[in-house]
Design a protein around this motif. Structure first.
Motif, short mmCIF file in Angstrom:
data_model
loop_
_atom_site.label_atom_id
_atom_site.label_comp_id
_atom_site.label_asym_id
_atom_site.label_seq_id
_atom_site.Cartn_x
_atom_site.Cartn_y
_atom_site.Cartn_z
N ALA A 7 -4.89 5.25 -7.74
CA ALA A 7 -4.88 4.92 -6.54
C ALA A 7 -3.62 5.21 -5.88
CB ALA A 7 -5.17 3.49 -6.15
N PRO A 8 -3.28 5.49 -4.64
CA PRO A 8 -1.90 5.65 -4.09
C PRO A 8 -0.89 4.73 -4.26
CG PRO A 8 -3.41 5.68 -2.50
CD PRO A 8 -4.28 5.80 -3.90
N ALA A 9 0.35 4.99 -4.94
CA ALA A 9 1.23 4.04 -5.17
C ALA A 9 1.79 3.46 -3.67
CB ALA A 9 2.36 4.49 -6.09
N GLU A 10 2.59 2.45 -3.75
CA GLU A 10 3.30 1.70 -2.53
C GLU A 10 3.59 2.75 -1.81
OE1 GLU A 10 5.23 -2.24 -2.74
OE2 GLU A 10 6.85 -0.78 -2.23
N THR A 11 3.50 2.60 -0.18
CA THR A 11 4.01 3.46 0.57
C THR A 11 5.24 2.95 1.29
OG1 THR A 11 2.34 2.93 2.22
CG2 THR A 11 2.03 4.74 0.85
N SER A 36 6.23 2.48 5.26
CA SER A 36 5.63 2.55 6.59
C SER A 36 6.86 2.17 7.61
CB SER A 36 4.20 1.88 6.59
OG SER A 36 4.68 0.26 6.25
N ARG A 37 7.86 2.04 6.98
CA ARG A 37 9.24 1.59 8.12
C ARG A 37 9.40 2.36 9.21
NH1 ARG A 37 13.90 0.51 3.92
NH2 ARG A 37 12.99 2.65 3.35
N ASP A 38 8.99 3.59 9.09
CA ASP A 38 9.15 4.57 10.32
C ASP A 38 7.97 4.68 11.22
OD1 ASP A 38 7.50 6.05 8.77
OD2 ASP A 38 8.87 7.81 8.39
N GLY A 39 7.04 3.91 10.87
CA GLY A 39 5.65 3.93 11.45
C GLY A 39 4.92 5.18 11.46
N SER A 40 5.13 5.65 10.45
CA SER A 40 4.23 6.96 9.81
C SER A 40 2.76 6.48 9.81
CB SER A 40 4.66 7.63 8.73
OG SER A 40 5.99 8.00 8.73
N PRO A 41 1.71 7.38 10.28
CA PRO A 41 0.41 7.18 10.10
C PRO A 41 0.15 7.15 8.81
CG PRO A 41 0.74 9.05 11.66
CD PRO A 41 2.19 8.66 11.01
N ALA A 42 -1.00 6.23 8.11
CA ALA A 42 -1.38 6.20 6.96
C ALA A 42 -1.53 7.51 6.41
CB ALA A 42 -2.60 5.43 6.92
N LEU A 43 -1.87 8.62 7.00
CA LEU A 43 -2.08 9.75 6.47
C LEU A 43 -1.03 10.53 5.83
CD1 LEU A 43 -4.52 11.69 5.48
CD2 LEU A 43 -4.09 12.90 7.96
N THR A 44 0.26 10.22 6.51
CA THR A 44 1.49 10.93 6.23
C THR A 44 2.59 10.07 5.89
OG1 THR A 44 2.13 10.78 8.78
CG2 THR A 44 1.10 12.58 8.12
N ALA A 45 2.29 8.78 5.72
CA ALA A 45 3.39 7.91 5.31
C ALA A 45 3.73 8.36 3.59
CB ALA A 45 2.80 6.46 5.08
N PRO A 46 4.80 8.35 3.28
CA PRO A 46 5.19 8.79 2.01
C PRO A 46 5.44 7.68 1.09
CG PRO A 46 7.15 8.38 3.47
CD PRO A 46 6.16 8.18 4.49
N LEU A 47 5.63 7.71 -0.30
CA LEU A 47 5.85 6.73 -1.20
C LEU A 47 7.05 5.99 -1.07
CD1 LEU A 47 4.41 8.08 -4.71
CD2 LEU A 47 3.20 6.87 -3.03
N SER A 48 7.06 4.75 -1.16
CA SER A 48 8.30 4.02 -0.98
C SER A 48 9.14 4.12 -2.38
CB SER A 48 8.13 2.43 -0.97
OG SER A 48 7.51 1.77 -1.96
N ARG A 65 9.73 1.89 -4.72
CA ARG A 65 9.04 1.45 -5.70
C ARG A 65 7.56 2.13 -6.05
NH1 ARG A 65 4.81 -2.52 -5.66
NH2 ARG A 65 4.82 -3.89 -7.62
N GLY A 66 7.12 2.60 -4.88
CA GLY A 66 5.91 3.56 -4.93
C GLY A 66 6.27 4.67 -5.92
#
Length: 295
Positions: free
Chosen positions: A150-154, A156-168, A170-171
């Motif tokens: 499963a995808p690791a933690e993303t 989303s602080r910059d408001g990226s859509p789920a499809l393009t959100a990068p890993l954090s 920690r991720g």
């Protein structure tokens, strides 16, 4: 009053190879106790059980193992003057690409032999070895191992859509830790959902093994909802096409796929919920699911 038993964790494996008259398993001779047994040993520091199992099997047999499926956990108590020891040993089914690897004996392990499975039941008499051999014998012969990630933690602080959100940060750490475990299974294919986080989660293990990451919409949540059987069918084909694969898929896709596969093939999996950065190991016999475990 005797103190409470001290807990000690160990891990090992039923390492097998094809023999002239059927499967053969690796056994080691322990001079200090004077018997043959399966390779196993205690964990070092905080290492994961699977890592310890692979390390101990290779140290004791000289053969590099490739894990396939978890078999069982044996538990027993060792009497000791300073307090009893409660010991657990987790065993995995393991194959190898190098069954003829060289062996050098030492004071702890005097010899290594490949023994026909039926003979192993006679020569390896300790209850923990018998339990592991029975569990191995009951398991259909595993021909492929698919690791669902499963995808690791993303981030989303910059408001990226789920499809393009990068890993954090920690991720990214999760992805690196996962790569260390997934690489033990030596997958020869790497597939992933199209979301950026899925790709980034699989990339470290693919890079470590020299694999090209291929994207497949079958593992996207958006298309999965319309046809849940599609991802299951792809996993069955993948199991037939390769000896092992790593697949990055979204959490809901993984949960549904594990539920459908286990239900169709009669494998008991009571909880299929999947969290970010979590992985499942699916052992297949041909296209049929033989076992499922959380990594």
């Amino acid at each position: 009053m005797r103190p409470e038993p001290r807990n000690v964790a160990a891990a090992g494996g039923v390492l097998w190879r094809p023999g002239p008259s059927g499967l053969e398993v690796a056994a080691v001779w322990r001079p200090d106790v004077g018997n043959w047994s399966l390779p196993k040993g205690k964990l070092e520091g905080g290492e994961p059980l699977l890592v310890a199992a692979c390390r101990e099997v290779e140290e004791e047999t000289g053969v590099p193992p490739i894990p396939q499926a978890w078999l069982c956990r044996a538990e027993y108590v060792l009497p000791n003057r300073d307090g009893d020891v409660h010991k657990t040993v987790d065993f995995w089914s393991m194959r190898t690409d190098k069954p003829e690897a060289e062996f050098e004996g030492n004071e702890e392990i005097g010899s290594r032999q490949w023994i026909p499975l039926g003979e192993a039941f006679v020569r390896l008499t300790r209850p923990r070895d018998q339990l592991a051999l029975r569990s191995f014998s009951a398991l259909p012969r595993v021909t492929s191992t698919v690791v669902l990630v499963a995808p690791a933690e993303t981030d989303s602080r910059d408001g990226s859509p789920a499809l393009t959100a990068p890993l954090s940060e920690r991720g990214r750490d999760q992805a690196v830790r996962l790569a260390g475990l997934v690489s033990l299974y030596q997958p020869d294919k790497a597939l992933t959902a199209t979301a950026r986080a899925s790709v980034q989660t699989v990339e470290p293990v693919a890079s470590s093994l020299g694999l090209t990451v291929l994207s497949e919409t079958a593992f996207d949540a958006s298309s999965h909802g319309r046809n849940p059987e599609r991802s299951v069918a792809r996993l069955r084909r993948l199991a037939e096409e390769s000896s092992g694969a790593v697949v990055g898929a979204e959490e809901d896709v993984i949960a549904d796929a594990v539920a459908i596969l286990s239900d169709e093939d009669g494998i008991g999996v009571p909880d299929v919920s999947t969290r970010p950065g979590e992985a499942w190991v699916l052992a297949f016999s041909g296209s049929r699911l033989a076992g499922a475990e959380r990594l």
